[in-house]
Design a protein around this motif. Sequence first.
Motif, PDB file in Angstrom:
ATOM      1  N   LEU A 108       0.827  -1.199   0.000  1.00 33.96           N
ATOM      2  CA  LEU A 108       0.000   0.000   0.000  1.00 33.96           C
ATOM      3  C   LEU A 108       0.866   1.256   0.000  1.00 33.96           C
ATOM      4  O   LEU A 108       1.838   1.366   0.757  1.00 33.96           O
ATOM      5  CB  LEU A 108      -0.921   0.011   1.224  1.00 33.96           C
ATOM      6  N   SER A 109       0.508   2.219  -0.838  1.00 31.55           N
ATOM      7  CA  SER A 109       1.169   3.528  -0.854  1.00 31.55           C
ATOM      8  C   SER A 109       0.685   4.353   0.329  1.00 31.55           C
ATOM      9  O   SER A 109      -0.208   3.938   1.078  1.00 31.55           O
ATOM     10  CB  SER A 109       0.851   4.254  -2.163  1.00 31.55           C
ATOM     11  N   SER A 110       1.259   5.548   0.494  1.00 30.83           N
ATOM     12  CA  SER A 110       0.864   6.391   1.619  1.00 30.83           C
ATOM     13  C   SER A 110      -0.585   6.848   1.521  1.00 30.83           C
ATOM     14  O   SER A 110      -1.227   7.150   2.533  1.00 30.83           O
ATOM     15  CB  SER A 110       1.778   7.624   1.719  1.00 30.83           C
ATOM     16  N   ASP A 111      -1.138   6.875   0.288  1.00 28.44           N
ATOM     17  CA  ASP A 111      -2.544   7.248   0.126  1.00 28.44           C
ATOM     18  C   ASP A 111      -3.466   6.039   0.038  1.00 28.44           C
ATOM     19  O   ASP A 111      -4.598   6.135  -0.416  1.00 28.44           O
ATOM     20  CB  ASP A 111      -2.746   8.173  -1.082  1.00 28.44           C
ATOM     21  N   GLY A 112      -2.955   4.881   0.491  1.00 29.06           N
ATOM     22  CA  GLY A 112      -3.804   3.703   0.640  1.00 29.06           C
ATOM     23  C   GLY A 112      -4.140   2.976  -0.636  1.00 29.06           C
ATOM     24  O   GLY A 112      -5.103   2.202  -0.670  1.00 29.06           O
ATOM     25  N   ILE A 113      -3.326   3.147  -1.693  1.00 26.55           N
ATOM     26  CA  ILE A 113      -3.585   2.497  -2.976  1.00 26.55           C
ATOM     27  C   ILE A 113      -2.634   1.313  -3.142  1.00 26.55           C
ATOM     28  O   ILE A 113      -1.425   1.464  -2.919  1.00 26.55           O
ATOM     29  CB  ILE A 113      -3.380   3.494  -4.148  1.00 26.55           C
ATOM     30  N   PRO A 114      -3.142   0.125  -3.513  1.00 26.56           N
ATOM     31  CA  PRO A 114      -2.235  -1.006  -3.742  1.00 26.56           C
ATOM     32  C   PRO A 114      -1.383  -0.789  -4.991  1.00 26.56           C
ATOM     33  O   PRO A 114      -1.903  -0.505  -6.066  1.00 26.56           O
ATOM     34  CB  PRO A 114      -3.182  -2.200  -3.916  1.00 26.56           C
ATOM     35  N   VAL A 115      -0.062  -0.885  -4.818  1.00 19.57           N
ATOM     36  CA  VAL A 115       0.874  -0.698  -5.926  1.00 19.57           C
ATOM     37  C   VAL A 115       1.724  -1.947  -6.078  1.00 19.57           C
ATOM     38  O   VAL A 115       1.889  -2.740  -5.143  1.00 19.57           O
ATOM     39  CB  VAL A 115       1.772   0.540  -5.711  1.00 19.57           C
ATOM     40  N   LEU A 116       2.287  -2.138  -7.277  1.00 21.74           N
ATOM     41  CA  LEU A 116       3.040  -3.340  -7.593  1.00 21.74           C
ATOM     42  C   LEU A 116       4.519  -3.143  -7.260  1.00 21.74           C
ATOM     43  O   LEU A 116       5.234  -2.443  -7.965  1.00 21.74           O
ATOM     44  CB  LEU A 116       2.900  -3.685  -9.082  1.00 21.74           C
ATOM     45  N   VAL A 117       4.954  -3.758  -6.188  1.00 21.66           N
ATOM     46  CA  VAL A 117       6.364  -3.713  -5.803  1.00 21.66           C
ATOM     47  C   VAL A 117       6.615  -4.855  -4.819  1.00 21.66           C
ATOM     48  O   VAL A 117       5.761  -5.163  -3.987  1.00 21.66           O
ATOM     49  CB  VAL A 117       6.735  -2.338  -5.192  1.00 21.66           C
ATOM     50  N   HIS A 118       7.779  -5.486  -4.925  1.00 23.07           N
ATOM     51  CA  HIS A 118       8.063  -6.648  -4.089  1.00 23.07           C
ATOM     52  C   HIS A 118       8.511  -6.257  -2.688  1.00 23.07           C
ATOM     53  O   HIS A 118       8.035  -6.785  -1.691  1.00 23.07           O
ATOM     54  CB  HIS A 118       9.144  -7.516  -4.744  1.00 23.07           C
ATOM     55  N   ASP A 119       9.467  -5.325  -2.603  1.00 23.16           N
ATOM     56  CA  ASP A 119      10.050  -4.959  -1.320  1.00 23.16           C
ATOM     57  C   ASP A 119       9.173  -3.942  -0.597  1.00 23.16           C
ATOM     58  O   ASP A 119       8.321  -3.287  -1.205  1.00 23.16           O
ATOM     59  CB  ASP A 119      11.446  -4.368  -1.518  1.00 23.16           C
TER      60      ASP A 119
ATOM     61  N   LYS B 193      15.010   6.323  -2.436  1.00 24.67           N
ATOM     62  CA  LYS B 193      15.179   5.626  -1.168  1.00 24.67           C
ATOM     63  C   LYS B 193      13.928   5.830  -0.310  1.00 24.67           C
ATOM     64  O   LYS B 193      13.179   6.780  -0.486  1.00 24.67           O
ATOM     65  CB  LYS B 193      16.400   6.156  -0.405  1.00 24.67           C
ATOM     66  N   GLY B 194      13.730   4.906   0.622  1.00 20.47           N
ATOM     67  CA  GLY B 194      12.627   5.045   1.563  1.00 20.47           C
ATOM     68  C   GLY B 194      11.616   3.922   1.433  1.00 20.47           C
ATOM     69  O   GLY B 194      11.694   3.076   0.528  1.00 20.47           O
ATOM     70  N   THR B 195      10.661   3.900   2.349  1.00 17.91           N
ATOM     71  CA  THR B 195       9.632   2.869   2.325  1.00 17.91           C
ATOM     72  C   THR B 195       8.571   3.188   1.281  1.00 17.91           C
ATOM     73  O   THR B 195       8.334   4.357   0.956  1.00 17.91           O
ATOM     74  CB  THR B 195       8.953   2.739   3.700  1.00 17.91           C
ATOM     75  N   VAL B 196       7.945   2.150   0.783  1.00 21.63           N
ATOM     76  CA  VAL B 196       6.860   2.341  -0.182  1.00 21.63           C
ATOM     77  C   VAL B 196       5.732   3.135   0.466  1.00 21.63           C
ATOM     78  O   VAL B 196       5.151   4.037  -0.142  1.00 21.63           O
ATOM     79  CB  VAL B 196       6.339   0.976  -0.689  1.00 21.63           C
ATOM     80  N   GLY B 197       5.432   2.804   1.716  1.00 17.55           N
ATOM     81  CA  GLY B 197       4.316   3.441   2.409  1.00 17.55           C
ATOM     82  C   GLY B 197       4.512   4.896   2.745  1.00 17.55           C
ATOM     83  O   GLY B 197       3.586   5.542   3.241  1.00 17.55           O
ATOM     84  N   SER B 198       5.718   5.438   2.501  1.00 12.14           N
ATOM     85  CA  SER B 198       5.952   6.856   2.756  1.00 12.14           C
ATOM     86  C   SER B 198       5.822   7.696   1.489  1.00 12.14           C
ATOM     87  O   SER B 198       6.057   8.902   1.519  1.00 12.14           O
ATOM     88  CB  SER B 198       7.344   7.062   3.372  1.00 12.14           C
ATOM     89  N   HIS B 199       5.454   7.062   0.377  1.00 13.62           N
ATOM     90  CA  HIS B 199       5.309   7.769  -0.898  1.00 13.62           C
ATOM     91  C   HIS B 199       3.874   7.639  -1.417  1.00 13.62           C
ATOM     92  O   HIS B 199       3.228   6.608  -1.221  1.00 13.62           O
ATOM     93  CB  HIS B 199       6.268   7.198  -1.947  1.00 13.62           C
ATOM     94  N   THR B 200       3.412   8.675  -2.095  1.00 11.28           N
ATOM     95  CA  THR B 200       2.086   8.620  -2.714  1.00 11.28           C
ATOM     96  C   THR B 200       2.138   7.790  -3.991  1.00 11.28           C
ATOM     97  O   THR B 200       3.220   7.493  -4.522  1.00 11.28           O
ATOM     98  CB  THR B 200       1.584  10.027  -3.061  1.00 11.28           C
TER      99      THR B 200
END
Length: 256
Positions: free
Chosen positions: A38-49, A59-66
């Motif tokens: 999940l992205s920071s705006d709650g949308i499921p995105v395609l990424v493994h890590d 750099k950074g967590t997926v959940g800290s980006h829109t």
Amino acid sequence: MIVYGHRGAKGEAPENTLPGFAHAYRHGVRHFELDLVLSSDGIPVLVHDLTVNRTTDHKGTVGSHTTQQLADMDARGKASLWPQKTGIPALEQLLSLPGLADWRTQGGLTMSDSLGARSLKRFFDPAERTFNNRSIALQAFAAGNDLLYLSNFGLNPRADHMPNVIDTLQYFAEQYRLDSSFAERVDSAVERILTVKLRLYGAFDPATVVPDPARLSILNGGAGQVASLARSAATLISPTPDELAARIPQPPSRNE
């Protein structure tokens, strides 16, 4: 044999990207494994890590980006020779691609990996002292999964697996009554599941769908009979019975 595209066409194209899935689809692949966060705006995105460090130029967590920030990244990762820049896409974008859009409307299903995997437990609590079954299941459903695989669903599955499963079902039932948007997502998932089951059974006739209780006596017949029952008991979602019979005329033996 069923050929799956691992993260799309990992190794030939950027993993978990729209060009990667399109590349695999052009080469005849029709079954895919993918990863959702999940992205920071709650949308499921395609990424493994859980971070963008390995696969992007950021750099950074997926959940800290829109979602938009993730889409603007260069997600070619180790496939840097791929000619065009491509970002991290949302699941909705993937399901809108030619071929996949029809698949989804005709009952195409998405299923989570095991929600009791140790890596997932450590993500929610690195010390592995707590297990928030409600949050884990809810986030997996919000990520776009129609089916949730509640395997080893607890800190000590021998003791708390079934209580956690029951609590999760009760929690989902409560959310269904209280949250209309959640109820709408559940209804859509159930509709897709029933569409596939109807295609398999032809009609929801109890005579063909519900097994004869008398046949359950086999459970007292020893490990060999139970293993035979287990091999034939699964409800098929994909492939179709005819397709399966053509590919695998007999179920695998115990040693296969």
